[in-house]
Motif scaffolding. Structure first.
Motif: not given
Length: 201
Positions: A18-24, A51-57, A189-198
């Motif tokens: 729920p990256i934008f807040g509560a999501c039903k 790529l998905a992790e970067k987009q999520k961030a 909940q972001i896995k920043e190491q994946l972004i660094v690897e990308l």
């Protein structure tokens, strides 16, 4: 990627967060959006996961590709762990801090408040959402805007989450950016190491 203005539930379901807040919708449909979202999908490649992790961030903090890349370059040039530096830069954005202080219910709403000149930094109006705060900066609501319904509503329903790098003075309606947060203090909940690897490819 332009700043996303579509249905937030689709993005929450895409990343199962729920990256934008509560999501039903995320609770009702715990699978990705689209016609084939609830079917078993092929195993993602390493690149696709990164790529998905970067987009999520980017979706989480509302940052465009060029801004994100520039922040990454600054994070890589700074001493310390690049991924953690990147998150610290994102947390130091003015719109994010307005959201964290509870002045706005979402980062999107916080960007709007900043853009419409309702927010001050050290007593001066700042209308740039990406403005980077420095330790000791004071973030406040412009005097004429303090009675605004949206701001009052956000503050009255404000979840008193305590962030060690921020202080909030309810009477004066100002907050202080004390210091940069440590990685373990940032709740996203972001896995920043994946972004660094990308970006290191």
């Amino acid at each position: 990627m332009a700043r996303y203005t579509g249905p937030t539930s689709k993005i929450a379901r895409k990343f199962n967060d729920p990256i934008f807040g509560a999501c039903k919708e995320l609770k009702k449909k715990a699978y990705p959006p689209g016609q084939h979202g609830n079917k078993r999908r092929r195993k993602q490649s390493e690149y696709a996961i990164q790529l998905a992790e970067k987009q999520k961030a980017k979706y989480t903090y509302g940052v465009l590709e060029k801004q994100f890349r520039n922040l990454f370059k600054a994070a890589a040039a700074k001493p310390g762990i690049t991924g953690e530096n990147l998150l610290k830069f994102l947390e130091a954005r003015l719109d994010n801090t307005v959201y964290r202080l509870g002045i706005a219910p979402t980062r999107r709403a916080a960007r709007q408040l900043v853009s419409h000149k309702h927010i001050t930094v050290n007593g001066e109006i700042v209308n740039i959402p990406s403005y980077t705060l420095k330790p000791g900066d004071i973030v406040g609501v412009k005097a004429k805007s303090q009675a605004m319904g949206k701001i009052q509503e956000a503050l009255s329903g404000r979840q008193r989450a305590s962030f060690s790098w921020l202080e909030w003075d309810t009477e004066r309606m100002v907050g202080k950016y004390i210091t940069q947060p440590e990685r373990e203090e940032i709740p996203e909940q972001i896995k920043e190491q994946l972004i660094v690897e990308l970006y290191s490819k």
